[in-house]
Design a protein around this motif. Structure first.
Motif, PDB file in Angstrom:
ATOM      1  N   GLN A  19      -1.815   1.201  11.084  1.00  9.25           N
ATOM      2  CA  GLN A  19      -0.823   1.987  11.801  1.00  9.25           C
ATOM      3  C   GLN A  19       0.517   1.936  11.076  1.00  9.25           C
ATOM      4  OE1 GLN A  19      -2.086   1.037  15.750  1.00  9.25           O
ATOM      5  NE2 GLN A  19      -0.076   1.656  16.490  1.00  9.25           N
ATOM      6  N   GLY A  20       0.864   0.730  10.603  1.00 10.65           N
ATOM      7  CA  GLY A  20       2.133   0.570   9.893  1.00 10.65           C
ATOM      8  C   GLY A  20       2.162   1.324   8.580  1.00 10.65           C
ATOM      9  N   ALA A  21       1.009   1.410   7.918  1.00 14.62           N
ATOM     10  CA  ALA A  21       1.003   2.065   6.616  1.00 14.62           C
ATOM     11  C   ALA A  21       0.922   3.578   6.753  1.00 14.62           C
ATOM     12  CB  ALA A  21      -0.146   1.544   5.775  1.00 14.62           C
ATOM     13  N   GLY A  22       0.575   4.061   7.925  1.00 14.73           N
ATOM     14  CA  GLY A  22       0.601   5.502   8.179  1.00 14.73           C
ATOM     15  C   GLY A  22      -0.326   6.277   7.256  1.00 14.73           C
ATOM     16  N   GLU A  23       0.214   7.345   6.721  1.00 16.19           N
ATOM     17  CA  GLU A  23      -0.532   8.248   5.858  1.00 16.19           C
ATOM     18  C   GLU A  23      -1.248   7.545   4.708  1.00 16.19           C
ATOM     19  OE1 GLU A  23       0.208  12.167   5.707  1.00 16.19           O
ATOM     20  OE2 GLU A  23      -0.027  11.411   7.763  1.00 16.19           O
ATOM     21  N   ALA A  24      -0.616   6.462   4.251  1.00 18.62           N
ATOM     22  CA  ALA A  24      -1.083   5.856   3.003  1.00 18.62           C
ATOM     23  C   ALA A  24      -2.518   5.341   3.072  1.00 18.62           C
ATOM     24  CB  ALA A  24      -0.151   4.715   2.608  1.00 18.62           C
ATOM     25  N   LEU A  37       0.826  -1.202   0.000  1.00 21.13           N
ATOM     26  CA  LEU A  37       0.000   0.000   0.000  1.00 21.13           C
ATOM     27  C   LEU A  37       0.868   1.263   0.000  1.00 21.13           C
ATOM     28  CD1 LEU A  37      -2.717   1.349   0.087  1.00 21.13           C
ATOM     29  CD2 LEU A  37      -2.739   1.105   2.552  1.00 21.13           C
ATOM     30  N   THR A  38       1.833   1.317   0.901  1.00 21.82           N
ATOM     31  CA  THR A  38       2.690   2.521   0.924  1.00 21.82           C
ATOM     32  C   THR A  38       3.358   2.709  -0.422  1.00 21.82           C
ATOM     33  OG1 THR A  38       3.772   1.150   2.586  1.00 21.82           O
ATOM     34  CG2 THR A  38       3.811   3.489   2.964  1.00 21.82           C
ATOM     35  N   GLN A  39       3.808   1.618  -1.015  1.00 21.42           N
ATOM     36  CA  GLN A  39       4.537   1.771  -2.266  1.00 21.42           C
ATOM     37  C   GLN A  39       3.608   2.168  -3.407  1.00 21.42           C
ATOM     38  OE1 GLN A  39       6.529  -1.933  -2.092  1.00 21.42           O
ATOM     39  NE2 GLN A  39       7.909  -1.199  -0.494  1.00 21.42           N
TER      40      GLN A  39
END
Ligand SMILES: Nc1ncnc2c1ncn2[C@@H]1O[C@H](COP(=O)(O)OP(=O)(O)OP(=O)(O)O)[C@@H](O)[C@H]1O
Ligand SMILES: Nc1ncnc2c1ncn2[C@@H]1O[C@H](COP(=O)(O)OP(=O)(O)OP(=O)(O)O)[C@@H](O)[C@H]1O
Ligand SMILES: [Mg+2]
Ligand SMILES: [Mg+2]
Lengths: 394, 256, 342, 251, 413
Positions: free
Chosen positions: E267-272, E236-238
């Motif tokens: 939580q791990g993916a943060g903003e994404a 997801l972040t990527q």
């Protein structure tokens, strides 16, 4: 262990010690909380795996980082045999041996063209490929991540059909692997389990084989390969067949161990082939003492003990253990201790690895030797005390 | 390298002036060293005056190499007792690289040419840490063979060429004490003569030298003094001439 | 065409990470001869330097709200980062740029860590069998990772790149292709440039000084080098510290690409060993070349066209290539003879 | 025709012509010495015989078979054993094992028979190994680990490893280098004795005492070229040999 | 039957990942179990015992026996999980094993429990197979599954993204991923979407960029990430890094969907995660009485809200205890009977049925979206829709679940 330092008497004593240790395993292990069937089976099975690995690594010095592939192949073969033919363990083990031997022959033939680190990475590469393929593309054969398991509608050609809804159990001519005789002894429950004794007997045979190899000209040649392979060539020895033999034998040991894993618990998962699993047997062997006969078994026992017993401690149990302490102190002790057990068990294992190599080069067996030499016992004897001491050291 | 032209009879200039009275230029005092548990050098004790050349003789396994290595302060054998002094400096408190910095130069018996380095690099390596001695060009002059092979990997040199490199490498450092472990081994007679001449030259410069050699006659021709070791102890300490004259001694320890 | 360009670009950042890790590893492994199973953990530690710096910069002043309550009935906490409270806009900028800023912390920390690790542990293992080196460094790796786990938990912790660098670079447009088709995140490109810089510095240092030669010599024969008056121990310490710092830097800068977790090191460990060996033991250029080769090939193998041709190829490509290379070139791409062959 | 027939061997390393059209003929049962300055190519020539190096051109015939292209172990099986210039031993095995291994290899070389029978049962091999150790006066050290030997002792061990194979042709590369004088003499005597049993030997030595006591024929190599081949007595007086090798003062 | 409790205690086995990628999730599960044990034994505030529709439990243990527990580490590996479960059963005498955070482990432990004759109450497992082709009579799943995710998500996706969409799937290459891919593809195709491509990615790939770049030019306008845990965080972040969410394709804004969400992973993916749709089993911001009560007792004890894994594990522990109480025995066959067809409410998911045919719970499914302006680090998801159970119900012989047999209960001995 040079030829000159082994004596027939010492070997006999060692064999006797093994027999005693295996027969009375449930009694010896019970005080350490390790005397239940699954863990005892694992001790024996990983003992076999490590002994086999040591035949390659300890003798020839070829460090394989892909031995778990053979373990996995052995397991898959055995489960397939259960599914297709019969729940009897004999055909399953035979197939496990055959297939893993074949697999080892092919991989060994290719990888043994290189030595040292190049060999290690080649074996690692093959095992990782096997793992990745087993996990995904080969799912029809391996059932992927879930792992290959027995199903109600498996053919099992030789077995009589079962009452509907019952999954069949692995057996040895009707003796079921999970049949256990429980009894109470000095307040401990002792479990005498068929699967454990099967593994134990096979461990004995495997150990005997390994001992014969260590003491044979083959063993000497393998040690010479480790010492100076080049020289051996100029001495008129073609080293390839020797290394290949060692590789295949140790592959078969691994396959046999894999088969036994399936016999005691009929499920074969891909992660058994992952590099971490290959690494584990390397660690077992070194931890116990590479190149020695007993070391790998001790190392295997130590690691499995940590994995199963240390990970199981939780805070409430710790509180119980330290209940004799005053409250404030107890809480402090428990909170320190709990970083090392339960979810911290790997931390303890890491620390143990470091301490052992730093202070006991040569592995746990070296530690046992040192302790024994304090008591000045003849080597080879006193097996029960030996394993007992290792346990208490662990 | 001290370019004094004083020769062997250096008694003319008192070398002890710089040192506390009564102590020699170089001395081993009751040196004991071990390979693990095996006790090999068992109390070796001798002095050498500045500029003197000493032949250290003895049978195979007598402990000659071990003695030299102890002096050069290699990790094995381990020095457990005794003192070693060079020009007022306590070698026994040092590690090998510190001793080398004090001017100890060992030409090891198996030559120890460094794998993976060319001839030129092997020589350069010797000049990284001070004190620097002969220039590399001068070494090539002494051993033209090395000059021709300067870009060849050191370990592919023939046995004799490696020996030249090992000696050359030591000369590339400014040394006070030269320890030669079987320098003639494996060399053709012509080269032996060449190296003998080199050693004469070194002797002329006044570098204190200990030479271990199976070819005792050759060693004694060069040396002022001879020390014979037997099972890790000094069995004889006297002039070279005494050994040459004493048939019994030669027979017993050297079989010549 | 676009797809291929994209995959090449795409291989760059991963390759850069492989190359940098392999570079440090080959210094330790191919040069000092120590099988360092803790190298992945060093990479992970570097990444957590970034996490820590970010955490420190965004340390909060916690005040309890008088009115609001949490779902479980305790007063709600209101948090303002100290950095913002103290430095205002500069503080905000610092937090935003925390990843590059943490390089300043990571270099001294990782150097120190490397030096301590070498002095306290590795030094005693140069002469010990490789197997024992594996055991001790693996033990250390586990210990480090468990410590990180107990401090930071097991979940990945996102580290955003600075706002200004979060965009995309349109390479396609730059070379005249249709805009928006060949794009690449700016930060990944910066990572690539950063890696080239680090690699360049290391190479220049080894090329134009005698340091590399001495360390190589020391590896081949410590004793003789000592007899030539060189304090090889010190150089080994420096080399180890430098290798640790390189791994740490690779980790710091990688965090915006891959959210770090405690297991990050183990994931890279095996691959970095493969890269080093495929590159050839004892060869720094080999390690770098292999890093790029494997990284880019991995990218290609993941293309749908390739995958439909050879199912599963993307999962094994690295190992397959490793096997092929090691079988056709006995010492990897550029390995030196005699290093770790027995 | 001798038992070992070598003709027109050429070998180069990069730009260096290490062997230049070398011919050699070793007769059955004789001791043939090769001498020459350092770097002349003596060891290289030996390496070509045992398969460590493959010459660029040339023929090596031993006892009717061509050795070129054979693997080292095959050459050894054909009856050629070599004693190395820098000791190549099994450092972490005992002396007895060091000698038993070549003895085994000799017995069958093949791999089949060595698998299983306990080593303790191999009394014949053990006896032979002990005898070979006794020949080099090391029987009392049989249980020692080879790495802990002094250098001279390692050379004697090497010799024992060669002798125990009872080869048809024994190649000796400076067997007495670093040996004490007494042992050198004993070795000469030993080699003489063995030679008397009909074993063919090729020996490289810089110790002229050894060469002239043993050799029946001498080949002199210099810079890869054979500059002389003759009986010892004649070689001694050969002017070229004097100049290139022996130097002025010797013998 | 196996491990009949003899003394004054009954032992339960909590088998959760304590090492590996899911260690945090495992830790949260363990917290929930410990809380459940407290509540069962009458300590604490009683938690959901007060809201649970079945009133069999009295807070005095189960069947008069105090509840004790043992713990173990599954390492998220089938072998380790089975070894750990075996230890609990053989050595510690556990009559029930529960926990886990991945489908492979759940299936493996479930079949072990079947063989050994104890009850398995699955923890977090979302694969259709757990109650599909790998279902077992001794195993029960409270958690929802991939099919339900698809069924719940589709209407929301339709409402937000329209019916004319082209979807590209990235799927973790193992059984759970496949079943989810199959389920989501089927349900999105049912609302008119087309599936452009289904790409399998290796488990634990770390960097997914090489799988994401082909999406850019594939013509797809929706990316569906069938990933969980670290893989989901990374992919997801990527995907966001590669600017997918700023892209316009086919005249529409490119969208990303993550069918299975968990707060811990968000939580791990943060903003994404902002604005991204997915489904979840439960979320702590739910406002029904049961959820509020659970969040309260959990939050008070640990200082932060529980995850969905914690909730499901807590519920499973209570459900087991309740079944034993109602059956009047710990005999697995008795428990099975008591749970089969059991309908209940008050555990946080609204009215729920434990279906007899496959031992799957049917209850409402939450559709959630990454919150744009989170108030705390726990407040990352907002509940968009609570899809009622009927809408996610399927027939027991649905093709996605076919192939296995439940078999009969095994009580050991
Ligand atoms: N690494 C070692 N470990 C144990 N013992 C050793 C080691 N090296 C040498 N020795 C023993 O130390 C003794 C002395 O050896 P040293 O090499 O000093 O002899 P030397 O006088 O140089 O003999 P040579 O003339 O053969 O070179 C020998 O008995 C040898 O076996
Ligand atoms: N692998 C190699 N690469 C390059 N040059 C080599 C190699 N091996 C040997 N040489 C060179 O070939 C020449 C012959 O070497 P060789 O070892 O045969 O000499 P030798 O006659 O045995 O000398 P010595 O008596 O000193 O042992 C030497 O000059 C050596 O430097
Ligand atoms: Mg010596
Ligand atoms: Mg030579």
């Amino acid at each position: 262990m040079t030829v000159s330092s082994s004596s027939p008497r010492g070997d006999m004593l060692m064999m006797l010690g093994m027999i005693v240790a295996i027969v009375f395993g449930p009694i010896i292990l019970a005080p350490f909380g390790a005397g239940y069937p699954d863990l005892m089976q694992k001790f024996a099975i990983y003992g076999i795996f490590a002994i086999g690995f040591n035949i390659l690594f300890g003798l020839t010095g070829y460090l394989s980082f892909g031995h778990a592939a053979f373990l996995g192949v052995g397991s898959y073969s055995a489960v397939w045999m259960f599914k297709l033919l019969s729940m009897n363990v004999i055909p399953a083990l035979i197939l496990a041996i055959l297939i893993s031997g074949l697999f080892a022959l092919v991989i060994g033939f290719i990888t043994l063209r290189r030595s040292g680190i190049y060999f290690a990475i080649l074996t690692l590469a093959f095992a990782q490929m096997s793992y990745n393929l087993a996990y995904s593309v080969l799912t029809p054969i391996t059932n992927g991540e879930t792992g290959l398991q027995l199903l109600l509608d498996d053919p099992r050609i030789l077995d009589a059909p079962l009452a509907s809804g019952d999954l069949p159990l692995a057996n040895l001519f009707g003796l079921q692997m999970n049949s256990t005789y429980e009894t109470s002894f000095l307040g401990m429950t002792l479990y005498f389990n068929a699967g454990y004794y099967l593994c134990g007997v096979i461990l004995l045979v495997a150990f005997y084989f390994a001992m014969r190899i260590f003491r044979s000209p083959l063993g000497m040649m393998l040690k010479a390969i480790k010492s100076n392979q080049n020289r051996l060539n100029y001495t008129g020895v073609n080293t390839r067949p020797y290394t290949l033999t060692a590789f295949v034998i140790s592959g078969i040991y691994a396959g046999l161990a894999g088969g036994l894993l399936a016999c005691t618990d009929p499920l074969a998962g891909a992660e058994r082939m992952q590099w971490t699993a290959s690494g584990e047997v390397v660690l077992m062997t070194i931890l116990g003492g590479a190149g020695t006969l007993l070391g790998p078994i001790i190392g295997a026992g130590a690691i499995k003990y940590f994995e199963n017993i240390f990970s199981a401690f939780n805070e409430s149990e710790l509180n119980a253990v330290f209940s004799f302490l005053p409250d404030g102190l107890r809480e402090a002790v428990v909170s320190v201790a709990s970083t090392f057990v339960g979810e911290g068990w790997q931390l303890t294992l890491g620390v143990l690895f470091m301490l052992i190599v730093i202070f006991l080069p040569g592995g746990l067996l070296e530690g046992v030797r040192r302790i024994l030499s304090l008591f000045n016992r003849p080597p080879g004897g006193g097996m029960e005390e030996r394993s007992a001491r290792v346990k208490s050291a662990a | 390298m001290t370019a004094s032209s004083d020769v062997a009879g250096s008694a003319a200039v008192d070398p002890r002036a710089r040192r506390p009275a009564g102590s020699a230029y170089f001395s081993c005092k009751d040196v004991h060293s071990y390979y693990g548990e095996s006790y090999i050098v068992q109390g070796v004790d001798f002095d050498i005056a500045e500029g003197e050349i000493v032949a250290l003789l003895g049978r195979n396994g007598a402990g000659k190499t071990s003695t030299l290595r102890t002096i050069a302060r290699t990790d094995v054998p381990e020095l457990r007792q005794g003192e070693i002094w060079l020009d007022g400096r306590p070698l026994h408190t040092m590690k090998a690289y510190e001793a080398a910095g004090e001017g100890v130069g060992l030409v090891p018996e198996d030559r120890r040419i460094i794998q993976g380095l060319t001839v030129a690099e092997n020589l350069q390596l010797a000049q990284i840490a001070p004190p620097v001695g002969w220039s590399i060009e001068r070494i090539y002059e002494l051993f033209p063979r090395l000059g021709e092979r300067r870009n060849q990997e050191g370990t592919t040199l023939s046995g004799g060429e490696q020996q030249m490199l090992a000696i050359g490498r030591t000369l590339a450092r400014d040394i006070k004490l030269l320890l030669l472990d079987e320098p003639y081994e494996g060399l053709a007679p012509v080269i032996v003569q060449e190296i003998e001449r080199t050693l004469e030259q070194i002797k002329a410069i006044g570098i204190t030298t200990v030479i271990v050699e199976q070819n005792a006659i050759a060693a004694l021709r060069l040396a002022d003094r001879a020390i014979i070791l037997d099972t890790g102890r000094v069995a004889f300490d006297g002039t070279a001439q005494e050994v040459l004259d004493n048939a019994e001694l030669r027979q017993e320890y050297l079989a010549i | 065409m676009d797809a291929i360009l994209l995959q090449i670009l795409n291989g760059l950042d991963k390759s850069s990470a492989y190359a940098m890790i392999a570079l440090g590893l080959t210094l330790i492994f191919g040069t000092l001869g120590v099988v360092n199973f803790a190298h992945g953990a060093l990479f992970m530690l570097g990444a957590f330097c970034a996490v820590t710096v970010h955490r420190l910069l965004s340390l909060d002043i916690v005040t309890l709200s008088a009115t609001e309550k949490t779902a479980w009935g305790t007063p709600m906490e209101i948090r303002t980062p100290y950095a913002e409270a103290w430095f205002g806009d500069f503080g905000t900028w610092l937090i935003d740029w925390s990843v590059p800023v943490s390089i300043l912390v990571a270099i001294p920390f990782m150097l120190l860590f490397g030096v301590l690790m070498e002095r306290g542990l590795i030094r005693h293992f140069y002469k010990r069998p490789h197997a024992e080196q594996i055991l001790v460094t693996f033990g250390l790796a586990i210990v480090l990772q468990e410590i990180i786990k107990s401090w930071f938990g097991a979940n990945p912790i996102p580290q955003p790149a600075p706002e200004a660098l979060r965009g995309m670079i349109d390479f396609g447009a730059a070379i005249g292709l249709e805009a928006g088709n060949v794009v690449y995140p700016a930060w990944r490109f910066i990572y690539f440039l950063f890696a080239m810089g680090v690699i360049g510095i290391v190479f220049a240092f080894l090329r134009y000084t005698t340091f590399g030669m001495v360390v190589r010599a020391g590896m081949a024969d410590r004793e003789t080098v000592g007899l030539l008056g060189i304090n090889i121990d010190r150089r080994f310490t420096i080399t180890f510290g430098a290798a640790a710092a390189i791994a740490g830097l690779a980790g710091v800068m990688y965090t915006p690409i891959l959210s770090p977790d405690y297991h990050l090191g183990m994931d890279f460990l095996v691959l970095s060993f493969v890269v080093v060996v495929v590159g050839g033991m004892g060869s720094l250029p080999g390690a770098v070349a292999a890093g790029f080769l494997l990284g880019i090939l991995q990218s290609f193998a993941s293309m749908n066209e390739v995958k439909s041709l050879l199912p599963g190829i993307d999962q094994i490509i690295i190992y397959l290539v490793a096997v092929v290379i090691l079988l056709t070139r006995p010492r990897g791409l550029m390995g030196r003879k005699g290093v770790m062959e027995t | 025709m001798g038992i070992l027939n070598v003709s027109s061997i050429n070998m180069h390393f990069g730009g260096l012509q290490a062997l230049n059209n070398v011919n050699l003929d070793v007769r059955q049962g004789t001791v043939h010495a090769i001498i020459g300055p350092n770097g002349a190519g003596k060891s290289t020539l030996l390496n070509c015989f045992v398969g460590r190096l493959t010459p660029d051109t040339g023929v090596v015939d031993f006892d009717g078979i061509s050795l070129i292209g054979l693997k080292p172990h095959e050459i050894n099986q054909a009856g050629v054993s070599r004693v190395f210039q820098t000791p190549e031993i099994f450092g972490d095995l005992s002396l007895l094992e060091n000698v038993m291994i070549p003895a085994f290899a000799k017995r069958d070389g093949s791999y089949r028979q060595n698998l299983w029978a306990p080593l303790r049962g191999e009394s014949k091999i053990r006896e032979r190994a002990m005898a070979a150790l006794a020949d080099v006066k090391m029987a009392d050290k049989a249980g020692m680990i080879a790495n802990t030997l002094s250098r001279g002792d390692k050379r004697r061990l090497e010799l024992a490893m060669g002798l125990v194979q009872e080869p048809k042709l024994l190649l000796l590369d400076e067997p007495t280098a670093g040996m004490a004088r007494a042992d050198t003499n004993a070795t000469i005597a030993l080699l003489k004795e063995i030679s008397a049993t009909g074993l063919t030997m090729v020996i490289i030595e810089h110790d002229m005492h050894v060469v002239f006591s043993l050799a029946e024929r001498i080949t002199v190599l210099a810079q890869g070229t054979v500059i002389a081949e003759d009986e010892p007595a004649k070689i001694k007086g050969h002017p070229k040999v004097q100049e290139a090798y022996l130097g002025g003062t010797h013998s | 039957y196996t491990n009949e409790p003899k003394g004054g205690t009954v032992t339960l086995g909590f088998n959760v990942p304590q090492s590996g990628a899911y260690a945090d999730e495992g830790a949260d599960e363990l917290r929930a179990y410990q809380l459940a044990v407290e509540h069962l034994n009458g300590e604490g505030d009683g938690g959901l015992l007060n809201t649970f529709s079945s009133k069999a439990l009295k807070g005095n243990g189960v069947l008069g026996k105090k509840v004790a527990y043992v713990t173990g580490d599954t390492q998220t590996k089938s072998d380790a999980a089975r070894a750990s479960a075996k230890r609990m059963i053989e050595k510690d005498g556990a009559v029930m094993v529960t926990g886990g955070s991945s489908s492979g482990v759940a299936v493996a432990v479930q079949s072990l429990c079947q063989d050994m004759g104890v009850i398995f109450m699955a923890g977090l497992t979302h694969s259709n197979d757990t109650t599909g082709k790998d279902k077992r009579a001794n195993g029960f799943r409270h958690f929802f599954n991939a099919y339900m995710s698809g069924a719940a998500l589709a209407p929301v996706l339709k409402a937000n993204y329209g019916t004319d969409r082209k979807a590209y799937h990235l799927t973790a290459d193992y059984t759970w991923g496949w079943t989810q891919e199959e389920s989501i593809a089927a349900s999105t195709e049912a609302i008119g979407w087309t599936t452009v491509k289904k790409v399998r990615t290796p488990l634990g790939a770390g960097d997914f960029s090489q799988y994401i770049t082909p999406v850019l030019n594939s013509g797809a306008d929706v990316l569906i990430l069938n990933h969980y845990g670290r893989d989901m965080v990374n992919s997801l972040t990527q995907a966001v890094q590669f600017g997918l969410r700023d892209k316009m394709v086919n005249g529409k804004k490119f969208e990303v969907v993550v069918p299975l969400y968990s707060r811990l992973m968000a939580q791990g993916a943060g903003e994404a995660v902002k604005g991204i749709f997915g489904s979840t089993n439960w979320h702590w911001t739910l406002q029904d009485e049961a959820s509020k009560a659970f969040v309260k007792s959990f939050g008070q004890k640990y200082g932060f809200p529980p995850s969905q894994a914690a909730q499901t594990c807590y519920a499973q522990a209570l459900l087991y205890a309740d079944a034993a109480e109602r059956a009047g025995t710990f005999d697995p066959c008795g428990i099975v009977k008591a749970l089969e067809g059991f309908e209940f409410d008050g555990l946080g998911n609204g009215p729920t049925l434990y279906r007899a045919e496959d031992h799957q719970c049917f209850k409402k499914v939450l559709v959630v979206k990454g919150k744009e302006n989170p108030e705390s680090k726990f407040d990352l998801l907002e509940v968009v829709d609570e899809v009622p159970a009927e809408q996610v119900m399927y027939a027991p012989d649905h093709p996605m679940f076919a192939g296995g047999e439940l078999g009969t209960c095994n009580s050991g001995a």
